[in-house]
Scaffold this active site. Structure first.
Site, PDB file in Angstrom:
ATOM      1  N   ASP A   1      59.412  51.508  63.913  1.00  0.00           N
ATOM      2  CA  ASP A   1      58.148  51.690  63.193  1.00  0.00           C
ATOM      3  C   ASP A   1      58.377  51.689  61.681  1.00  0.00           C
ATOM      4  O   ASP A   1      59.516  51.813  61.201  1.00  0.00           O
ATOM      5  CB  ASP A   1      57.527  53.026  63.638  1.00  0.00           C
ATOM      6  CG  ASP A   1      56.010  53.050  63.519  1.00  0.00           C
ATOM      7  OD1 ASP A   1      55.445  52.168  62.850  1.00  0.00           O
ATOM      8  OD2 ASP A   1      55.387  53.976  64.090  1.00  0.00           O
TER       9      ASP A   1
ATOM     10  N   ASP B   1      47.517  49.423  65.941  1.00  0.00           N
ATOM     11  CA  ASP B   1      47.295  50.768  66.466  1.00  0.00           C
ATOM     12  C   ASP B   1      45.944  50.867  67.147  1.00  0.00           C
ATOM     13  O   ASP B   1      45.652  51.871  67.808  1.00  0.00           O
ATOM     14  CB  ASP B   1      47.358  51.800  65.330  1.00  0.00           C
ATOM     15  CG  ASP B   1      48.783  52.269  65.081  1.00  0.00           C
ATOM     16  OD1 ASP B   1      49.689  51.840  65.828  1.00  0.00           O
ATOM     17  OD2 ASP B   1      49.001  53.047  64.139  1.00  0.00           O
TER      18      ASP B   1
HETATM   19  C1  DGJ Z   1      52.362  54.241  64.220  1.00  0.00           C
HETATM   20  C2  DGJ Z   1      52.517  53.402  65.462  1.00  0.00           C
HETATM   21  O1  DGJ Z   1      51.840  52.212  65.321  1.00  0.00           O
HETATM   22  C3  DGJ Z   1      52.023  54.215  66.647  1.00  0.00           C
HETATM   23  O2  DGJ Z   1      52.034  53.432  67.803  1.00  0.00           O
HETATM   24  C4  DGJ Z   1      52.906  55.404  66.794  1.00  0.00           C
HETATM   25  O3  DGJ Z   1      54.199  54.993  67.102  1.00  0.00           O
HETATM   26  C5  DGJ Z   1      52.890  56.213  65.531  1.00  0.00           C
HETATM   27  N1  DGJ Z   1      53.170  55.417  64.372  1.00  0.00           N
HETATM   28  C6  DGJ Z   1      53.883  57.328  65.602  1.00  0.00           C
HETATM   29  O4  DGJ Z   1      53.991  58.002  64.431  1.00  0.00           O
END
Ligand code: DGJ
Length: 750
Positions: free
Chosen positions: A471, A541
Site C-alpha cells: 500500500d 477503495d
Molecule cells: C488503503 C487501501 O486501499 C485499503 O484497502 C486498506 O488496505 C487501507 N489502506 C489500510 O490502511
C-alpha cells in the site's frame, strides 16, 4: 516486421501488418517524423511525405515539420521533447543524425521497468544516434516495433560526451507529431474512490495536458492519453494511445499549433525536474508505449491489454491463475485478534476462497491509523504467535496467506521514526506535512531501500506468505532529500521512484513465488510501471458495484482485467451507503480479479449459498475471465449512464461471458437489446443466464444462438413484458454465459 532503411531518402520504415512508423533524416540532419498509423507497403518510397527539411524559424512561414526529437532554441515553438541546460546557461539544442543500428529484440532500460520480448523475432528495434556538438550531447532514440502488435515502444537516452556537467531539464519518452487536430482527447481523471473517470473533450488550439507532481502517478490522472476521431466508437475508427511505463511524476500533453497540427508528448513531468549529467554519464527516460488503432477504442485497449499482461507483467504470476482472496479490511478494520481472523478464514474456506489476506493493523501498536508504520513486527496482543503463527494456522485451514504492508511510510509515533527521523522526506528547516498521520520515507536513499529490503525479506522468509498487498496511502508534499546536493534536488522525485523500483526488483527476485498486489489508497499508483513487479493492483477503495462499473470501465481503457483486483463487499456499502444485490456485486467483480472483502461468517444461509455459487462460477470461468479479451459494449459514461455492459471472450472466440448492468430500474421500459462483439459469426453458442431465472429475459435468451445473430441482432436485456420490470428493483445485473457448440459454418450447413 522488418525495419528498413531507404538510403536515398534516408527514411526508416518500421512496419508490421497493422502499423507503419516512418522516420526521415531531413536534409540538414534533423530527425523528421513522417507517419505513424495504418500499415504502408514495404516497398514504397516515402521521403516526399516530409515536404521540407526543418529550417527552424523559417519553417514557420510554411507547413510545420513533424519532428522526432523537438528541442528549444531552433525556432520550433511547440513544446519540446528534450531540454538541456549547458555550461553557459543556454538551452538551445539542435541534435543532428549521426548513425543508426537495427537489431532483433528489445533492450532493457537500466533501473526502469519496460516491456520485453521472449525471443528476438518478437520485435525489432531501431536505435538512432543524434548529436549536438556545441552542447557535447549525444541522444539515442529507441523505437521498437513488435511483430504482431499495433505498438511502438519508445525511449531515449542522453549522454554527456563533454568535460563539463550538463543539466537535463526535460527528457520526454516520446513526442509524436500528427498532421491535423480533428481529434477528441480522452484521458482518465479522478480522485480517491473515483479513479479513472473517462474524460473526453475536443482538442483545441494551444496545449492541454494531464500530469502529476505528487511523486506517484496519482488518483487524479493516469499516465495514459488517447486521441480519437469524433466519429470513433469502441469498434470502429481511428485512435492513438500514449501510455507511460512509469510510476512517478508524469506529463502527457497535446498541443495544437496555428496550423492545426498536433504534437503529443509523454514522459517524466519537467515540472520540478532537473538532472545533472556529469561527463560520460547517461540519463535514461522511461518507456512510452504508442498504439495506433483503426478499429476503434476497443482494439486500442486490446493492444495495451495483451502487451501489458504478457510482455510487461513477468514472473510466475504473469500466467498463473490468480487466487480468490478474502481480505479482512472492511470486515474488521483495525479491530481484530487471531480468533476473529481465523473465524473469517474458516468461513471463507468453506465458501471456496483460496487466500486469506491480513490487511492493515497487524503490527506495532496499530489500532488506528495514527501509529506504528515502519515497525513491521507483529502485535502479539492481536497475534500471539506472530505473523508466522497466524500464517501457519491459515495454511492448515487449506488457505494460502497474504499480508498488507506499507513499506514507504512511517508514523511519527513509531520506533522507526524515533531511530531515523532523518529518513523522512521533507525540508529540515520547515514543518513536514502529515497525510493520514504519516510521513514518507526517502526512497532516494540507499540505506532506506536496504533497510526495507531487510525488513521485508525477513518477514517473507520467516512466514509462509504467498501474497503481499503493498500500500501507499499518501503522496509527497515537501520534496527534498538532505542526501542530495542543493543543485541536485530536482532529481529527488525520479530517484524516489528508482528506489521503489529497486526495492521491488530485489524482492521479486528473491521471492519469485510471492504475488504482489500494488495499492495506493486504491488506484493512486495504478500505472504500467508497477505491473512488472505487481501484476495486479487494488483498483479502488470504492467497492460499491455501481461505482465500480465506472472505475473498471475507465481503467480498462489501458489496463487488462488481470491487473484489476475487484472485491465483493458488504452492504450498505462502506463508501456510498448503497444497497446493491449480492449477485450484482459479484457480476461486477467477475470483470476483475475476484476477491471478497466482507465477513463471511456473518453471511445469511442464503447469501452463503450464493457466494459459493459465485466462486464456483468464477473458478469454472477463471482462465477466460482473467486472460480473455475484453470488449466494452455499453458505456456507463455515455447517455444517461444508467446501463453498462461488457464481455470477455476467449482468444479463439469459443467461450464468452457477458455482463449487463442496469443502475436504476424504469417501469414499462419496452424491449431492449445488446449487441455483442468478439464472437465467431459462423458458430452457434449455447447461451445460459447467470444467475438462472424464470423471467422473460432469461427465457428468451437461453438456448442455442448464432454468433452472427448475437453480434448483429443481440441479446435481449429488457423484454416487452411489463412484469419484467416489476419487483426487480435497482442495481441489477445479468451474466450471459456463452459456449460454442460447433466449429462448422452454420450457413454452409443449413
Ligand atoms: C488503503 C487501501 O486501499 C485499503 O484497502 C486498506 O488496505 C487501507 N489502506 C489500510 O490502511
Amino acid at each position: 516486421m522488418p525495419i528498413t532503411f531507404e538510403s536515398t531518402s534516408r527514411t526508416f520504415h518500421l512496419r508490421n501488418e497493422q502499423v507503419s512508423y516512418l522516420i526521415r533524416v531531413l536534409e540538414n540532419g534533423t530527425l523528421g517524423h513522417l507517419h505513424f498509423g495504418g500499415s504502408l507497403a514495404e516497398s514504397g518510397s516515402y521521403g516526399r511525405l516530409s515536404g521540407r527539411e526543418f529550417l527552424g524559424f523559417a519553417n514557420r512561414l510554411g507547413a510545420p515539420v513533424a519532428l522526432e526529437c523537438p528541442t528549444p532554441g531552433t525556432g520550433d515553438y511547440r513544446v519540446p521533447a528534450l531540454v538541456v541546460e549547458q555550461q553557459d546557461g543556454s538551452t538551445a539544442l539542435d541534435p543532428r543524425f549521426v548513425s543508426h543500428r537495427v537489431f532483433g529484440g528489445k533492450p532493457a532500460i537500466p533501473g526502469l521497468p519496460s516491456t520485453y520480448v521472449q525471443s528476438y523475432d518478437e520485435a525489432e528495434t531501431l536505435e538512432i544516434l543524434l548529436a549536438d556538438t556545441p552542447a557535447s550531447l549525444e541522444v539515442r532514440l529507441f523505437f521498437t516495433i513488435f511483430a504482431d502488435r499495433p505498438v511502438i515502444a519508445r525511449s531515449a537516452r542522453v549522454r554527456n560526451v563533454g568535460t563539463e556537467p550538463l543539466t537535463v531539464e526535460c527528457a520526454m519518452s516520446a513526442a509524436l507529431d500528427l498532421p491535423d487536430s480533428d481529434w477528441d482527447l480522452v484521458h482518465l481523471s479522478g480522485a480517491w474512490a473515483r479513479e479513472c473517470e473517462v474524460r473526453t473533450r475536443r482538442l483545441e488550439a494551444g496545449s492541454q495536458s494531464i500530469g502529476s507532481v505528487r511523486g506517484a502517478s496519482g488518483h487524479q490522472h493516469n499516465p495514459f492519453l488517447a486521441l480519437k476521431r469524433p466519429s470513433t466508437t469502441e469498434e470502429s475508427g481511428e485512435a492513438y494511445g500514449l501510455s507511460l511505463v512509469y510510476s512517478g511524476n508524469f506529463l502527457a500533453e497535446a498541443e495544437v499549433d496555428q496550423y492545426q497540427t498536433t504534437r503529443l508528448r509523454i514522459g517524466i513531468n519537467p515540472e520540478g525536474f532537473s538532472w545533472t549529467l556529469e561527463p560520460a554519464a547517461e540519463f535514461c527516460t522511461p518507456e512510452a508505449i504508442l498504439v495506433y488503432s483503426d478499429a476503434g477504442m476497443g482494439a486500442l485497449s486490446d493492444a495495451y491489454h495483451g502487451l501489458y499482461r504478457d510482455r510487461l507483467g513477468r514472473g510466475v504470476w504473469r500466467d498463473a491463475p490468480r487466487p480468490i482472496v478474502i481480505n479482512n479490511w472492511e470486515a474488521t478494520y483495525f479491530d481484530f485478534d487471531e480468533p476473529r481472523l481465523l473465524e473469517i478464514a474458516t468461513a471463507a474456506h468453506g465458501l471456496g476462497i483460496e487466500m486469506f489476506v491480513l490487511d492493515d493493523g497487524w503490527f506495532g501498536r496499530r489500532d488506528n491509523d495514527d501509529t506504528s508504520l515502519g515497525d513491521w513486527t507483529a502485535n502479539r496482543d492481536k497475534l500471539p504467535g506472530g505473523v508466522e503463527g497466524l500464517a501457519r494456522q491459515i495454511e492448515a485451514l487449506g488457505l494460502r496467506f497474504g499480508i498488507w504492508i506499507e513499506p514507504e511510510m512511517v508514523s511519527q509515533r513509531s520506533q522507526l521514526y524515533a531511530d531515523h527521523s532523518d529518513w523522512v522526506v521533507g525540508v529540515p528547516t520547515r514543518p513536514r506535512t502529515e497525510g493520514r498521520n504519516q510521513f514518507v520515507l526517502d526512497m532516494s536513499r540507499r540505506e532506506v531501500v536496504d533497510h526495507l529490503y531487510g525488513v521485508l525479506s525477513d518477514l517473507l522468509g520467516r512466514a509462509p506468505i504467498s501474497y503481499v498487498k503493498w500500500d501507499m496511502n499518501r503522496t509527497i508534499t515537501e520534496p527534498f532529500s538532505p542526501s542530495l546536493a542543493a543543485d541536485r534536488q530536482g532529481e529527488f522525485f525520479h530517484r524516489y521512484i528508482l528506489g521503489v523500483y529497486e526495492l521491488y526488483e530485489r524482492l521479486t527476485r528473491a521471492f519469485p513465488q510471492v504475488l504482489f498486489e500494488s495499492c495506493a489508497g486504491g488506484g493512486g499508483r495504478f500505472d504500467p510501471g508497477m505491473l512488472p513487479f505487481a501484476p495486479q493492483a487494488w483498483t479502488s477503495d470504492d467497492t460499491d458495484a455501481v461505482e465500480r462499473l465506472r472505475i473498471q470501465w475507465g481503467t480498462s481503457l489501458c489496463y487488462p482485467v488481470s491487473a484489476m483486483a475487484a472485491h465483493v463487499s458488504a452492504v450498505p456499502n462502506h463508501q456510498t451507503g448503497r444497497l446493491t444485490p449480492l449477485a450484482t456485486r459479484a457480476a461486477v467483480a467477475f470483470f476483475g480479479v475476484l476477491g471478497y472483502e466482507l465477513d463471511p461468517a456473518a453471511l445469511s444461509d442464503e447469501d452463503r449459498e450464493s457466494v459459493k455459487g459465485q466462486i464456483a462460477f468464477y473458478k469454472a470461468h477463471r482462465d477466460l475471465l482473467q486472460r480473455g479479451r475484453l470488449a466494452r459494449l455499453r458505456s456507463p459514461f455515455e447517455g444517461d449512464g444508467n446501463e453498462a455492459a461488457w464481455l470477455i471472450a476467449s482468444p479463439d472466440s469459443r467461450r464468452a461471458v457477458v455482463g449487463h448492468y442496469r443502475v436504476l430500474n424504469r417501469p414499462n421500459r419496452g424491449p431492449a437489446r445488446l449487441r455483442l462483439r468478439g464472437l465467431d459469426p459462423k458458430t452457434s453458442y449455447r447461451v445460459s443466464v447467470w444467475p438462472a431465472g424464470e423471467d422473460p429475459v432469461s427465457t428468451a435468451n437461453t438456448g442455442l444462438r448464432g454468433g452472427d445473430e448475437l453480434m448483429r441482432v443481440g441479446l435481449l436485456v429488457a423484454s416487452d413484458d411489463p412484469d419484467d420490470s416489476r419487483n426487480v428493483g435497482d442495481f441489477t445485473a445479468r451474466l450471459f454465459d456463452l459456449e460454442a457448440q460447433e466449429a462448422t459454418h452454420r450457413r454452409a450447413r443449413a
